[in-house]
Design an enzyme around this catalytic site. Sequence first.
Site, PDB file in Angstrom:
ATOM      1  N   HIS A  88       0.763  -1.339  -0.018  1.00  0.00           N
ATOM      2  CA  HIS A  88       0.031  -0.082  -0.065  1.00  0.00           C
ATOM      3  C   HIS A  88       0.974   1.186  -0.157  1.00  0.00           C
ATOM      4  CE1 HIS A  88      -3.963  -2.063   1.672  1.00  0.00           C
ATOM      5  NE2 HIS A  88      -3.520  -2.488   0.498  1.00  0.00           N
ATOM      6  N   GLU A  90       0.634   3.876   1.860  1.00  0.00           N
ATOM      7  CA  GLU A  90       0.989   4.504   3.329  1.00  0.00           C
ATOM      8  C   GLU A  90       2.329   3.583   3.673  1.00  0.00           C
ATOM      9  OE1 GLU A  90      -1.890   3.439   1.953  1.00  0.00           O
ATOM     10  OE2 GLU A  90      -3.384   4.505   2.824  1.00  0.00           O
ATOM     11  N   CYS A 114      -6.062   1.719   5.072  1.00  0.00           N
ATOM     12  CA  CYS A 114      -6.528   0.429   5.632  1.00  0.00           C
ATOM     13  C   CYS A 114      -6.084   0.157   7.069  1.00  0.00           C
ATOM     14  CB  CYS A 114      -6.486  -0.700   4.742  1.00  0.00           C
ATOM     15  SG  CYS A 114      -4.485  -1.258   4.934  1.00  0.00           S
ATOM     16  N   CYS A 117      -2.381  -0.509   7.399  1.00  0.00           N
ATOM     17  CA  CYS A 117      -1.751   0.883   7.489  1.00  0.00           C
ATOM     18  C   CYS A 117      -1.590   1.770   8.472  1.00  0.00           C
ATOM     19  CB  CYS A 117      -2.027   1.574   5.852  1.00  0.00           C
ATOM     20  SG  CYS A 117      -1.383   0.690   4.526  1.00  0.00           S
TER      21      CYS A 117
HETATM   22  N1  LIG Z   1      -5.448   3.320   1.541  1.00  0.00           N
HETATM   23  C1  LIG Z   1      -5.295   2.569   0.585  1.00  0.00           C
HETATM   24  C2  LIG Z   1      -6.342   1.776  -0.279  1.00  0.00           C
HETATM   25  C3  LIG Z   1      -6.003   0.857  -1.215  1.00  0.00           C
HETATM   26  N2  LIG Z   1      -4.795   0.851  -1.567  1.00  0.00           N
HETATM   27  C4  LIG Z   1      -4.124  -0.120  -2.972  1.00  0.00           C
HETATM   28  C5  LIG Z   1      -4.154  -1.336  -2.607  1.00  0.00           C
HETATM   29  C6  LIG Z   1      -4.707  -1.755  -4.045  1.00  0.00           C
HETATM   30  O1  LIG Z   1      -3.615  -1.588  -4.976  1.00  0.00           O
HETATM   31  C7  LIG Z   1      -5.572  -0.657  -4.560  1.00  0.00           C
HETATM   32  C8  LIG Z   1      -6.969  -0.888  -4.124  1.00  0.00           C
HETATM   33  O2  LIG Z   1      -7.420  -1.805  -5.028  1.00  0.00           O
HETATM   34  P1  LIG Z   1      -8.979  -1.679  -5.603  1.00  0.00           P
HETATM   35  O3  LIG Z   1      -9.658  -2.562  -4.562  1.00  0.00           O
HETATM   36  O4  LIG Z   1      -9.725  -0.250  -5.375  1.00  0.00           O
HETATM   37  O5  LIG Z   1      -9.013  -2.017  -7.066  1.00  0.00           O
HETATM   38  O6  LIG Z   1      -5.094   0.368  -3.693  1.00  0.00           O
HETATM   39  C9  LIG Z   1      -3.511   1.755  -1.068  1.00  0.00           C
HETATM   40  O7  LIG Z   1      -2.307   1.621  -1.288  1.00  0.00           O
HETATM   41  N3  LIG Z   1      -3.769   2.497  -0.091  1.00  0.00           N
HETATM   42 ZN   LIG Z   2      -3.200  -0.040   3.476  1.00  0.00          ZN
END
Ligand SMILES: Nc1ccn([C@H]2C[C@H](O)[C@@H](COP(=O)(O)O)O2)c(=O)n1
Ligand SMILES: [Zn+2]
Length: 175
Positions: A88, A90, A114, A117
């Site tokens: 992620h 973060e 999330c 994170c």
């Molecule tokens: N706070 C976040 C939320 C999501 N991510 C990343 C993880 C995945 O690469 C993507 C989410 O995928 P989706 O389910 O929207 O197709 O975003 C993050 O880095 N930080």
């Molecule tokens: Zn995360």
Amino acid sequence: MAEHVKEVPERKRDDFLRWEDYFMSLASISAMRSKDPNTQVGAAIITAEFKVVGLGYNGMPIGCHDDIMPWGKMGSDLSETKYGFVCHAEMNAIMNKNTHDISGSTMYTTHFPCNECAKLIIQSRIKRVVYLHHKKPQDPIYVAAAFLFDTAGVKCKKFEAEKPSITINLSERPS
Ligand SMILES: Nc1ccn([C@H]2C[C@H](O)[C@@H](COP(=O)(O)O)O2)c(=O)n1
Ligand SMILES: [Zn+2]
């Protein structure tokens, strides 16, 4: 006054990028590096002295080539989707930090963190999270993250832009 001397304005320009817009722009530009076909996320860690000490975007771990790893959302189990592998934004911003102690810093992130994170943010002693998007506030992952932040005393704020959009001109032609 001699004709070649440019008239120097008496006051600073007033349309400069404000700090918060600057920092969320850094997170947003970092997100542009993401190879995730569905969601591109960026994060920036800023100290209390307004120093930029970490940038990150969502991507595969070092050594796990982007063309070998799965980028899909669907599969028979986690190991067939990106979710089992992607780092992620973060987490990457924290891993990329260029100074040991980031306690008291603010994380600017394009998406609400999330729960995993959130733990890293709390353990890093980041004290404030400014986020741009919060797509699924009722999702248990984000409910857990919000509970962690609230319990640990990390302040969360939805970003409010002074300038809703900025243009970056990378060509030689003056904008
Ligand atoms: N706070 C976040 C939320 C999501 N991510 C990343 C993880 C995945 O690469 C993507 C989410 O995928 P989706 O389910 O929207 O197709 O975003 C993050 O880095 N930080
Ligand atoms: Zn995360």
